[in-house]
Scaffold this active site. Structure first.
Site, PDB file in Angstrom:
ATOM      1  N   ASP A  77      10.234   0.229 -41.235  1.00 23.37           N
ATOM      2  CA  ASP A  77      11.449   0.353 -40.420  1.00 23.37           C
ATOM      3  C   ASP A  77      12.495   1.151 -41.185  1.00 23.37           C
ATOM      4  OD1 ASP A  77      13.062  -0.020 -38.270  1.00 23.37           O
ATOM      5  OD2 ASP A  77      13.610  -2.080 -38.744  1.00 23.37           O
ATOM      6  N   ASN A  85      10.993  -8.209 -37.179  1.00 26.27           N
ATOM      7  CA  ASN A  85      11.496  -7.762 -38.489  1.00 26.27           C
ATOM      8  C   ASN A  85      11.351  -8.863 -39.536  1.00 26.27           C
ATOM      9  OD1 ASN A  85      12.448  -5.089 -37.861  1.00 26.27           O
ATOM     10  ND2 ASN A  85      14.076  -6.074 -36.664  1.00 26.27           N
ATOM     11  N   GLU A 137      10.417  -5.023 -29.214  1.00 25.11           N
ATOM     12  CA  GLU A 137      10.933  -5.517 -30.495  1.00 25.11           C
ATOM     13  C   GLU A 137      11.763  -6.757 -30.220  1.00 25.11           C
ATOM     14  OE1 GLU A 137      13.519  -4.216 -34.440  1.00 25.11           O
ATOM     15  OE2 GLU A 137      13.310  -2.809 -32.768  1.00 25.11           O
ATOM     16  N   GLU A 183      13.891   5.682 -33.320  1.00 25.33           N
ATOM     17  CA  GLU A 183      14.866   4.676 -32.859  1.00 25.33           C
ATOM     18  C   GLU A 183      16.147   5.379 -32.442  1.00 25.33           C
ATOM     19  OE1 GLU A 183      14.347   0.562 -35.106  1.00 25.33           O
ATOM     20  OE2 GLU A 183      14.784   2.151 -36.538  1.00 25.33           O
ATOM     21  N   GLU A 187       7.716  -5.572 -39.074  1.00 30.41           N
ATOM     22  CA  GLU A 187       8.527  -4.445 -39.513  1.00 30.41           C
ATOM     23  C   GLU A 187       9.242  -4.795 -40.824  1.00 30.41           C
ATOM     24  OE1 GLU A 187      11.200  -3.194 -36.505  1.00 30.41           O
ATOM     25  OE2 GLU A 187       9.651  -2.745 -35.030  1.00 30.41           O
TER      26      GLU A 187
END
Length: 786
Positions: free
Chosen positions: A680, A618, A563, A737, A650
């Site tokens: 997410d 993201n 990420e 996460e 995301e």
């Protein structure tokens, strides 16, 4: 006595009467032509002078020779033809010159022209007397000759002066003709009184008086016809021109949309149909009245434009605009005054409407921004000593929801109802205005904070009451910010700014709908503004950089992807956490260029890796609202050479709720490129299940909060099992996460979770070498802006 003896004993009184009649008729025609000539335009003056000269000269000549026919000297007489004709020419030439002089602009022009006319009469008389011959000797009395010439000069000057300075137009003509007749008669008979004849013995073959009289009668008759013809022609020409002028004036009069009134000598003589309709009475009821009677406060002099009041026949008081113009000439006593009367009711109504629209809100009827600012300036300028001013910034909380769900008509209804409620609630205590949209403002004189709070509470109470619209109960609620003058600000602009800051704090609070301004608010705003400027500099000077946090497969502990997380290396403050600058970037719109940079940098970095790991980026809600986002992603993929299957976007659940249809359309276009879409922070929103049903996500990322609560009770374990079961049933892999302990990882493995991300797996780092727990200083993971 010689004058009267000559008139009554040496003349035939019948012919004298005829001469007088010719003289009176001729002088009247002469005066009319003189006045017409004086009033004529410059181009037409020579023609009128010619007509006047022929008429006046012929009048004098005919009067003289008819009077000569009446003369009985007692001896045979005769007339020399050449001198007789020359006398007529003398009369015409002198008259032309006198009319030209009399029509000048000087105040003495009329008198000078009249004196010249009298001189011409004398010249004609004595030229005619030179043509007169008798059988005997003619003896002249010089004194009588001088008196006759003097009388002709004086009376001629007086006649022309009277024709231009007497009272009414009729009086001018009568006075001018009478004095001019007296001038001609006095010259003739005084001149004849100067004549003395000594008879001689008649000789055979000499022409008799009867022969002379016959020839003279023919000549006089011809010239008399010329006089009458000239007078009649001039009268017809003048009448035709006058009728044409009146017809043209009438046409202009009636074609005007404004009321037109013509006044002469203080009395109305005519008006057009527009004024008749405006006044509300037939023309006969208007003519003869004074204009001042209908419009008492009209223009006192010409060339003035004034606003006045017209009192109509039915008693109305109509606002009008009046213009006056004078049209004077020497043929009228006072000339005409023309009044143009315009009805101002429609214009004033439009002006009032424009003024209202400029000062008031058309929807709610409340004062608008400009009107409120003017009121606030006056309130501050007149604020009594010992008192203060409270400014209330009011913003409706759920007004957009009312518009979106029930339509704009419902929104307008709510605004009208709430505006009226606020106006009634504060009464005379405050001034309420609408700034625009769902923003309102109020101001009031207060003695302390408690009084301001009391007024705000009344506003709050009314704004939270339900509004009924088509059987639906609508509740908006409101956030109210209060700033006080002079405690919080010294100027109107600063007072409004501080009230807005307090209102935004109330809007962000879950427990308070009313907030007072505090100095700390201003400090935070200044800091956010400074950070916004620094963010622009950071983007331009490449102060941003990416770190990468690994994601692993729980089944075999292999890395499946990374990420990309954004960091800001500030030259003075060091590395700034995203939680401090990302909200500012989103509020200012800088998140769009920053997000593009993150996406481009992440794709270029991933394209350089030997392994074909995925890169997750993201996306903010603002980026997802940009219809050009799919094109931008496609362009970056082509530019970097990264395969679309290696890019994962995301998004959060909250980014979908603003405009779900639009966002889903954009996501479908991105997915069509071959790019993966992951949800997410799953589980933190309020529409998770409906979102999963609306779009086929490629991955679900379980929020870190579930891992943090795993050891706190069985509820967290149940929630995680439910999410994992949901993902399994929908065939969507789940990534957890925030995995930081082996116990957490073991639980996920036991429950069938697909992937994990967290400090146990690896910390974010600029290199792709995982930094596992215990090898570096522990720090919480930081999400990216992209």
């Amino acid at each position: 006595m010689r004058f009267f003896v000559c008139l009554f004993t040496e003349h035939d009184l019948w012919l004298v009467t005829l001469a007088a009649a010719i003289c009176v008729l001729g002088t009247w025609i002469t005066i009319r032509l003189f006045l017409r000539t004086k009033a004529a335009e410059r181009e037409a003056k020579p023609f009128w002078i010619f007509l006047g000269a022929v008429a006046a000269g012929s009048t004098v000549w005919c009067t003289h020779f008819v009077a000569m026919l009446a003369y009985r000297p007692g001896v045979p007489v005769s007339y020399e033809p050449m001198l007789t004709g020359l006398s007529l020419l003398v009369a015409v030439v002198f008259t032309s010159a006198s009319l030209a002089v009399a029509c000048g602009r000087s105040r003495f022009s009329a008198g000078a022209g009249g004196a010249l006319f009298g001189l011409g009469v004398a010249a004609m008389h004595y030229t005619g007397m030179a043509a007169f011959s008798v059988d005997g000797a003619i003896v002249w009395d010089v004194a009588y000759v001088a008196v006759s010439v003097l009388l002709s000069l004086l009376l001629g000057a007086g006649a022309f002066a009277a024709a231009t300075r007497a009272g009414s137009p009729q009086m001018r003509e009568v006075a001018g003709a009478a004095v001019l007749t007296a001038s001609i008669v006095a010259l003739h008979f005084t001149g004849m009184a100067a004549v003395g004849i000594i008879p001689a013995v008649p000789e055979p073959g000499m022409p008799t008086s009867n022969d002379a009289y016959g020839a003279l009668a023919v000549a006089v008759a011809g010239v008399g016809l010329l006089v009458l013809g000239t007078g009649l022609a001039s009268h017809l020409l003048d009448r035709q021109a006058s009728l044409r002028s009146k017809a043209r004036a009438k046409q202009i009069l009636e074609s005007s949309v404004d009321g037109i009134v013509i006044e002469t000598a203080g009395r109305i003589v005519d008006c057009n149909e527009a004024f008749v309709l405006l006044f509300g009475q037939p023309r006969d009821g208007i003519v003869g009245r004074s204009f001042a009677e209908l419009v008492p406060n009209g223009p006192a002099t010409a060339d003035h434009l004034v606003r006045a009041r017209l009192f109509t026949a039915d008693g109305q008081d109509v606002p009008v605009e009046v213009a006056a113009r004078d049209d004077r000439d020497d043929r009228t006593e006072h000339g005409n005054r023309y009044y143009s009367v315009r009805d101002l009711r429609q214009r004033l109504a439009q002006e009032e409407k424009i003024t209202y629209l400029a000062s008031f809100d058309n929807l709610t009827g409340l004062p608008n921004r400009s009107s409120f600012l003017e009121h606030l300036d006056d309130l501050i300028a007149t604020c009594p000593a010992g008192s203060g001013i409270a400014l209330f910034a009011i913003d409706l909380d759920r007004f957009k929801e009312v518009n979106d769900v029930h339509g704009h008509a419902a929104g307008d209804h709510v605004l009208r109802v709430l505006a009226e409620r606020m106006r009634v609630a504060v009464g005379k205590d405050a001034f309420v205005a609408r700034l625009g949209g769902d923003e309102f403002v109020a101001s009031a004189l207060v003695s302390d904070r408690e009084q301001a709070l009391c007024l705000a509470s009344r506003l709050e109470r009314e704004l939270f009451v339900t509004v009924v619209y088509e059987h639906a109960d609508l509740t908006c609620g409101a956030s109210i910010g209060i700033s006080l003058y002079p405690d919080d600000a010294a100027s109107p602009a600063m007072l409004m700014n501080n009230a807005d800051l307090a209102m935004y704090r109330a809007k962000g609070s879950h427990s308070e709908a009313v907030c007072f301004y505090e100095e700390e608010m201003d400090k935070r705003v200044r800091e956010r503004r400074a950070m916004a400027l620094q963010l622009r500099t950071a983007l331009a000077e490449e102060q941003f950089f990416l770190v990468f946090q690994p994601q692993i497969s729980i089944h075999n502990s292999e890395i499946t992807g990374y990420e990309a997380l954004l960091r800001w290396r500030h030259p003075e403050r060091g590395v700034v956490p995203p939680l401090q600058f990302i909200p500012v970037a989103e509020d200012t719109g800088l998140i769009l260029p920053i997000g593009d940079w993150v996406l481009r940098a992440a794709c270029h970095e991933a394209a350089s890796w030997a392994e074909r790991h995925k890169i997750a980026v993201n996306m903010s809600a603002l980026q997802l609202g940009n219809t050009e986002l799919p094109d931008t992603i496609h362009e970056i993929l082509i530019e970097s050479g990264l395969s679309p299957s290696r890019l994962e976007i995301e998004i959060t659940e909250t980014s979908l709720i603003h405009d779900t249809e639009r966002t889903l359309h954009i996501l479908r276009r991105i997915k069509a490129l071959g790019v993966s879409i992951a949800m997410d922070d799953f589980g933190t929103g309020y529409s998770s299940l409906s979102t999963l049903r609306a779009f086929p996500f490629d991955k679900i990322k379980l929020d870190k909060s579930f891992m943090d609560d795993l050891d706190k009770g069985p509820q967290a374990c149940a929630m995680i099992r439910a999410v994992l079961a949901l993902g399994d049933s929908l065939h969507i892999p789940v990534l957890a996460e925030g995995v930081e302990t082996q116990a957490q990882l073991a639980f996920l493995e036991q429950e069938g979770c697909s992937e994990a991300q967290g400090y146990l797996v690896g910390r974010p780092a600029e290199s792709r070498v995982p930094v596992v727990a215990g090898t570096a200083e522990a720090a919480p993971p930081l999400k990216s802006a992209g």
